[in-house]
Write a protein that holds these residues in place. Sequence first.
Motif, mmCIF file in Angstrom:
data_model
loop_
_atom_site.group_PDB
_atom_site.id
_atom_site.type_symbol
_atom_site.label_atom_id
_atom_site.label_comp_id
_atom_site.label_asym_id
_atom_site.label_seq_id
_atom_site.Cartn_x
_atom_site.Cartn_y
_atom_site.Cartn_z
ATOM 1 N N ASP A 130 -27.340 61.871 20.187
ATOM 2 C CA ASP A 130 -26.456 61.206 19.221
ATOM 3 C C ASP A 130 -25.203 60.690 19.930
ATOM 4 O O ASP A 130 -24.726 59.584 19.641
ATOM 5 C CB ASP A 130 -26.058 62.162 18.099
ATOM 6 C CG ASP A 130 -27.193 62.432 17.120
ATOM 7 O OD1 ASP A 130 -28.181 61.664 17.135
ATOM 8 O OD2 ASP A 130 -27.099 63.411 16.357
ATOM 9 N N ASP A 131 -24.646 61.481 20.838
ATOM 10 C CA ASP A 131 -23.458 61.056 21.592
ATOM 11 C C ASP A 131 -23.786 59.854 22.481
ATOM 12 O O ASP A 131 -22.987 58.913 22.602
ATOM 13 C CB ASP A 131 -22.945 62.198 22.470
ATOM 14 C CG ASP A 131 -22.516 63.415 21.676
ATOM 15 O OD1 ASP A 131 -22.139 63.246 20.503
ATOM 16 O OD2 ASP A 131 -22.557 64.530 22.230
ATOM 17 N N ILE A 132 -24.953 59.906 23.122
ATOM 18 C CA ILE A 132 -25.370 58.808 24.002
ATOM 19 C C ILE A 132 -25.556 57.532 23.191
ATOM 20 O O ILE A 132 -25.137 56.441 23.609
ATOM 21 C CB ILE A 132 -26.655 59.196 24.758
ATOM 22 C CG1 ILE A 132 -26.354 60.360 25.718
ATOM 23 C CG2 ILE A 132 -27.238 58.010 25.510
ATOM 24 C CD1 ILE A 132 -27.594 61.032 26.293
ATOM 25 N N TRP A 133 -26.155 57.652 22.006
ATOM 26 C CA TRP A 133 -26.346 56.482 21.162
ATOM 27 C C TRP A 133 -25.010 55.929 20.667
ATOM 28 O O TRP A 133 -24.813 54.705 20.623
ATOM 29 C CB TRP A 133 -27.243 56.813 19.976
ATOM 30 C CG TRP A 133 -27.403 55.656 19.051
ATOM 31 C CD1 TRP A 133 -26.882 55.506 17.797
ATOM 32 C CD2 TRP A 133 -28.107 54.435 19.319
ATOM 33 N NE1 TRP A 133 -27.226 54.299 17.264
ATOM 34 C CE2 TRP A 133 -27.977 53.611 18.174
ATOM 35 C CE3 TRP A 133 -28.834 53.978 20.402
ATOM 36 C CZ2 TRP A 133 -28.545 52.348 18.106
ATOM 37 C CZ3 TRP A 133 -29.406 52.708 20.336
ATOM 38 C CH2 TRP A 133 -29.257 51.924 19.199
ATOM 39 N N ALA A 134 -24.074 56.808 20.322
ATOM 40 C CA ALA A 134 -22.756 56.351 19.874
ATOM 41 C C ALA A 134 -22.063 55.555 20.971
ATOM 42 O O ALA A 134 -21.402 54.544 20.699
ATOM 43 C CB ALA A 134 -21.902 57.544 19.452
ATOM 44 N N ALA A 135 -22.210 55.994 22.215
ATOM 45 C CA ALA A 135 -21.634 55.256 23.333
ATOM 46 C C ALA A 135 -22.284 53.888 23.477
ATOM 47 O O ALA A 135 -21.608 52.877 23.724
ATOM 48 C CB ALA A 135 -21.788 56.058 24.624
ATOM 49 N N ALA A 136 -23.606 53.830 23.299
ATOM 50 C CA ALA A 136 -24.313 52.546 23.369
ATOM 51 C C ALA A 136 -23.813 51.594 22.290
ATOM 52 O O ALA A 136 -23.621 50.386 22.534
ATOM 53 C CB ALA A 136 -25.820 52.770 23.231
#
Length: 355
Positions: A130-136
């Motif tokens: 979820d954190d990685i997707w938010a950064a994307a």
Amino acid sequence: MASQSVTRQDKRRETTLFVPDLVYFEPGALAYPKGQQIMGWVQSQGIEYRMTTSHNRILDLPGATDTEKYRIAKRTLVVGVRKTLTFDQSKPSAEYAIPIGTGCIGHCHYCYLQTTLGAKPYIRVYVNTDDIWAAAMRYIEERKPEITRFEASCTSDPLSIEHITGSLSELIERMADQPFGKLRFVTKYHHVGPLLPLRHGGRTDVRFSINSDYVIRHFEPATSRFEERIEAARRIAEAGYPLGFIIAPIMWHDGWEDEYEKLIMTLAGALPREASERITFELIQHRFTKTAKAIIEKRYPKSKLEMNIAERKYKWGRWGQGKYVYPDERANRLKEFITGRIGEYFPASRVLYFT
């Protein structure tokens, strides 16, 4: 160009899914649903697991020698939390690399991960997706209305561990709803089953890394066979994904013209006509650094990989570090021949780059 499956007579067993011999968990990883999911899978498989303070620092990896430690590391999975959420650039294939894993289960002698990962060749997966997707999403918002492409396979082959993580499927379905984003990944594996029913919206480019029979046979241990990859490509095309092929590393070897023409001709006979009209190709010639040469010769001392610096051209990189590539005459010959054959068998396709 009729649609058909690859039907070479091959009695070998199917390339099996990766099951690690040993798994490490960061304690923090178990606070995430994906960490708990992976732990449940590990326990159901009866795999030995240990705890570690950091996915970047495994101090008790088994093995008496460096060679033994390397072999064991390639069968070791490390489950952690990705703390760095600034994405690296990934040109020319995409704007950014999206980090859902690091390390690869394959033993490709030429792989640049030999140097990129250095002393950490084990396979790492990250549970805070979820954190990685938010950064994307932040990168997408910053670049709108330009399309932002994310490469999911810069430092790993995500399909090879998808049956363990499910992270690639998550990205594909999330990207389906992003008109200003695209996902890309490349694989040497054929286990595409989990991807076929997904809602992808045409926003994920699936590419298969392919090569001449000589290169696959001598330099790509622990990967799916060529026939398996092409059958998987056919299935991906039928599922409606944008399909591409990376021919890399292109190598000058005895009989290379016949082998690369056979490669492209086999593709043309295996894929549905409608898919063959929108395929992309990316072409990358073989290259290496002095550091990579030393590591490869140590890890694979019997390799037939040609790395004669005297017969190469030095090409400077972006950060003052260069690589040894083929001299212009050979590089141009490789480019002209392979792009010519692609134009002959796939006249409606696009060659995105040769490097």
